[in-house]
Design a protein around this motif. Structure first.
Motif, short mmCIF file in Angstrom:
data_model
loop_
_atom_site.label_atom_id
_atom_site.label_comp_id
_atom_site.label_asym_id
_atom_site.label_seq_id
_atom_site.Cartn_x
_atom_site.Cartn_y
_atom_site.Cartn_z
N TYR A 86 0.85 -1.19 -0.09
CA TYR A 86 0.07 0.09 -0.12
C TYR A 86 0.97 1.23 -0.08
CZ TYR A 86 -4.00 -3.05 0.87
OH TYR A 86 -4.82 -3.96 1.06
N ASP A 88 0.68 4.49 0.55
CA ASP A 88 0.57 5.32 1.54
C ASP A 88 0.83 4.98 2.79
OD1 ASP A 88 -1.78 4.08 1.65
OD2 ASP A 88 -3.01 5.68 0.81
N MET A 89 1.32 3.69 3.03
CA MET A 89 1.63 3.26 4.56
C MET A 89 3.18 3.23 4.70
SD MET A 89 -0.58 -0.25 5.19
CE MET A 89 -2.29 -0.30 5.58
N GLU A 93 4.12 0.36 9.31
CA GLU A 93 2.73 0.13 9.39
C GLU A 93 2.18 -0.93 8.44
OE1 GLU A 93 1.42 4.97 9.83
OE2 GLU A 93 1.48 4.12 7.85
N TYR A 94 2.71 -0.99 7.23
CA TYR A 94 2.36 -2.15 6.41
C TYR A 94 2.54 -3.67 7.03
CZ TYR A 94 2.48 -5.36 2.20
OH TYR A 94 2.16 -6.20 1.33
N ASP A 96 2.85 -4.36 9.94
CA ASP A 96 1.84 -4.32 10.91
C ASP A 96 0.58 -4.84 10.61
OD1 ASP A 96 1.56 -4.04 13.99
OD2 ASP A 96 0.01 -2.70 13.12
N PHE A 97 0.21 -4.35 9.48
CA PHE A 97 -1.37 -4.66 9.06
C PHE A 97 -1.37 -5.81 8.65
CE2 PHE A 97 -3.78 -4.87 4.90
CZ PHE A 97 -4.86 -4.95 5.66
N VAL A 98 -0.18 -6.42 7.84
CA VAL A 98 -0.33 -7.69 7.40
C VAL A 98 -0.19 -8.72 8.42
CG1 VAL A 98 1.07 -9.63 5.96
CG2 VAL A 98 0.90 -7.08 5.11
N ALA B 6 -8.97 -4.51 11.49
CA ALA B 6 -7.74 -4.30 11.12
C ALA B 6 -7.97 -3.54 9.70
CB ALA B 6 -6.90 -5.45 10.94
N LYS B 10 -7.24 0.17 8.28
CA LYS B 10 -6.38 0.34 7.34
C LYS B 10 -7.03 1.38 6.26
CE LYS B 10 -6.40 -1.09 3.27
NZ LYS B 10 -6.58 -1.92 2.31
N ARG B 13 -7.07 4.92 7.85
CA ARG B 13 -5.76 5.68 7.56
C ARG B 13 -5.52 6.00 6.24
NH1 ARG B 13 -1.22 2.16 10.04
NH2 ARG B 13 -1.96 2.59 12.07
N SER B 14 -5.90 5.12 5.22
CA SER B 14 -5.53 5.48 3.87
C SER B 14 -6.21 6.62 3.37
CB SER B 14 -5.51 4.34 2.96
OG SER B 14 -6.94 4.18 2.69
N ALA B 17 -4.17 9.48 4.84
CA ALA B 17 -2.86 9.47 4.60
C ALA B 17 -2.35 10.35 3.40
CB ALA B 17 -2.27 7.96 4.22
N SER B 18 -3.67 10.26 2.32
CA SER B 18 -3.42 11.15 1.32
C SER B 18 -4.39 12.57 1.28
CB SER B 18 -4.12 10.58 0.03
OG SER B 18 -5.24 10.04 0.25
N SER B 93 -3.50 -2.05 -8.12
CA SER B 93 -2.14 -2.18 -7.63
C SER B 93 -1.77 -3.66 -7.25
CB SER B 93 -2.24 -1.29 -6.40
OG SER B 93 -2.78 -1.73 -5.32
N THR B 95 -3.19 -5.31 -4.61
CA THR B 95 -2.80 -5.40 -3.26
C THR B 95 -4.03 -6.61 -2.67
OG1 THR B 95 -4.08 -3.60 -2.99
CG2 THR B 95 -1.62 -3.55 -2.28
N LEU B 98 -3.15 -9.85 -1.76
CA LEU B 98 -2.67 -9.92 -0.44
C LEU B 98 -3.89 -10.32 0.50
CD1 LEU B 98 -0.78 -9.74 2.05
CD2 LEU B 98 -1.40 -7.23 1.99
N SER B 102 -5.05 -14.16 2.27
CA SER B 102 -4.74 -14.16 3.88
C SER B 102 -5.85 -14.74 4.66
CB SER B 102 -4.91 -12.48 4.38
OG SER B 102 -3.67 -11.89 3.91
#
Lengths: 337, 253
Positions: A86, A88-89, A93-94, A96-98, B6, B10, B13-14, B17-18, B93, B95, B98, B102
């Motif tokens: 990600y 912007d992390m 942080e990344y 930790d998130f995972v 979680a 996230k 926060r994102s 964050a921008s 992207s 992600t 991921l 998970s």
């Protein structure tokens, strides 16, 4: 540890993975080798539970990835082709998130994050945003992400892609050090990587397994004759007939290596060592012997041989694990996104 | 539950964050403030007239209700910007790979994203409470209808978010997701305009479907179970379809 049985994946009319079966034992590193679009990524995506197979089964740590996805995924660490970061992390942080979504208990989380960042050499970038990392760091943060929950199985899709030579060596060392505790499947289309890191190789082409063996055996099995390279300073004399007359020599050709004058490739029967006679003959003539070395068939040649030459209707090479490749060209589906 | 939390964290926060979270919150506050001012000055003028005529002006009825109804319209414009990236960006992207590999279920991911967006939306609404606080400071409106109005706004926003998630899960292009979401919202808003020319049964059906129609009672300070059921089932259905969309994407590869 990992068992794949008759795995098949079809996208509409295109078959990306066709009846693939193999096993990986605990603690082993298996190399997954194939040209681009061979079905490596698709197989890995099925193994990690990202997508279901059209047919066949995949078992990870004794759990069917389709029937028990959550339990199986707990035991798998996966580094996709593009590290799933990600932007912007920050790195910390990344990771930790995972750790949270991979179910690392909250008490151990901070320690795990620190340990893994240290192990993958990204601790110095812990507070930097993922978007601002170099390709090499991104790849290693991706590796940190795959290791965070200390999984039994690691599935790495081209872990060294985009790294510089020094980072490649570091990453390979890291991967080798992980074997034993972890069972690893790593895919690549870089051949030296396989012979340097993997204990066994699966060569896959156009969705089918064409060979499974250790790198050494693959090379040995496909080698029909021994070839020596000699470089001779004969002062203008004709070398070919002289060397060709040595007993045991099957054939001799002038080397086409660039910048080499007086180089020859001498082919001899398998199992006979003609180096002594070669050297004696040359020295007896008063020529200068500049170089004499056996030419090994590289994995590259093996790879080309098994992925391009064979056709189902032709007799194949002696190795019995090697099955004919498909003839119909399959469009690249490895990187279909 | 932990996974959902979680992921929601996230997401939230994102947003911040921008600059995006700040820009959206700021613009929303600005537009809300403009409407607030317009309604306030209108209310002041009309209440003078009303007092001369011997009536009693009511802040709740004559100002806050209208203000909140207008806020609903601003939300309709702003919400696509919040939801358009939720899935599209992850798909673009990579992600998403991921998340889907998970040990987290699809429902946990979707709820995480839903509550993440709800968090941002609640923060936006929180800022507008400052304006309402001015009314409480200078006048004495009743707080219960205001609370009901904000509950309505939250629920209505939840519906928009669930639709936005669904549309975003269908494409990896944020812009396409944003525009399509906006079109769907607009449709759900104006659908009752068609109803006016339809027959009595048609009108009833159409006005029941319209998202904003159900908000009117909340804006007036009435919490009716009919509307609660509508909003909650709308949200559930939207999230359910999102789950189906994510699952079918997986099968198609």
């Amino acid at each position: 540890m990992i068992e794949v049985q008759h795995l098949t994946k079809r996208y509409g009319r295109v078959t990306a993975v066709d009846d693939v079966s193999f096993r990986v034992e605990r603690g082993e590193i298996l190399g997954f080798l194939g040209p681009n679009g061979a079905g490596k990524t698709t197989t890995m995506r099925i193994l990690t539970g990202y997508m279901p197979a059209s047919d066949g089964r995949a078992m990870v740590a004794g759990l069917d990835i389709f029937d028990k996805p959550i339990e199986a995924k707990r035991r798998i660490g996966y580094l996709p082709e593009a590290p799933p970061l990600y932007p912007d992390m920050t790195v910390r942080e990344y990771v930790d998130f995972v750790a949270r979504i991979k179910g690392v208990p909250s008490k151990e989380r901070k320690d795990r994050v620190d340990t893994v960042m240290k192990r993958t050499h990204v601790a110095d970038m812990a507070d930097r945003h993922c978007a601002k990392l170099s390709k090499g760091y991104k790849q290693r943060v991706g590796l940190a992400q795959a290791l965070i929950h200390n999984p039994d199985v690691l599935i790495l899709d081209e872990p060294t892609a985009g790294l510089d030579p020094k980072q490649i060596i570091e990453t390979r060392d890291l991967i080798r050090s992980l074997a034993g505790d972890h069972t690893i499947i790593l895919s690549t289309h870089i051949l030296p990587e396989v012979s340097q890191t993997c204990q066994r190789v699966v060569i896959i082409n156009q969705g089918r397994v064409v060979a499974v063996d250790t790198p050494e055996n693959l090379i040995a099995r496909l080698k029909g004759a021994e070839t020596m390279f000699v470089q001779v300073d004969a002062g203008g004399a004709d070398v070919l007939p002289v060397l060709g007359a040595i007993p045991g020599v099957l054939g001799i050709v002038a080397s086409d290596q660039r910048g080499v004058v007086g180089g020859f490739e001498v082919e001899s029967e398998r199992g006979t060592d003609i180096r002594r006679q070669l050297a004696r003959t040359i020295v007896d003539r008063g020529w200068g012997l500049l170089e004499l070395r056996p030419m090994r068939m590289s994995l590259e040649e093996v790879f080309l041989q098994v992925t391009t030459e064979e056709r189902p209707d032709e007799p194949t090479n002696p190795a019995e694990t090697i099955t004919p490749a498909m003839v119909e060209p399959v469009p690249g589906v490895d990187s279909h996104e | 539950m932990n996974n959902t939390l979680a992921i929601a964290r996230k997401e939230l926060r994102s947003y911040f964050a921008s600059p995006m979270g700040f820009v959206i919150t700021g613009l929303f506050a600005l537009l809300f403030g403009w409407f607030f001012y317009a309604y306030l000055s209108y209310f002041v003028r009309s209440s003078e007239q009303m007092m001369m005529g011997g009536g009693t002006p009511n802040v709740n009825q004559h100002m806050i209700a209208g203000l909140l109804q207008n806020a609903a319209v601003i939300i309709l414009f702003v919400m696509p910007m919040i939801t358009m990236r939720t899935y599209s960006e992850e798909k673009r992207s990579g992600t998403i790979e991921l998340l889907l590999t998970s040990p987290v279920s699809d429902v946990e991911i979707i709820l995480g994203k839903f509550f993440g967006a709800m968090g941002l939306y609640a923060a936006m609404l929180g800022v507008t409470l400052l304006y309402v606080a001015i009314l409480f400071f200078l006048g004495n409106p009743e707080w219960k209808p205001v609370a009901a109005g904000y509950l309505g706004l939250l629920l209505m926003g939840g519906c928009f978010i669930s639709v936005g998630l669904l549309v975003s899960s269908l494409t990896k292009n944020q812009i396409v997701a944003g525009i399509s979401t906006f079109a769907v919202f607009l449709f759900l808003w104006v659908i009752n305009w068609i109803g006016e020319s339809a027959g009595p049964t048609g009108r009833q059906i159409v006005s029941y479907i319209s998202i904003t129609e159900h908000f009117d009672d909340f804006a007036r300070g009435v919490i009716d179970t009919k509307h609660l059921v509508y909003y909650l089932s709308f949200i559930t259905f939207g999230l359910f379809l999102t789950a189906k969309s994510v699952d079918s994407e997986r099968w198609r590869g």
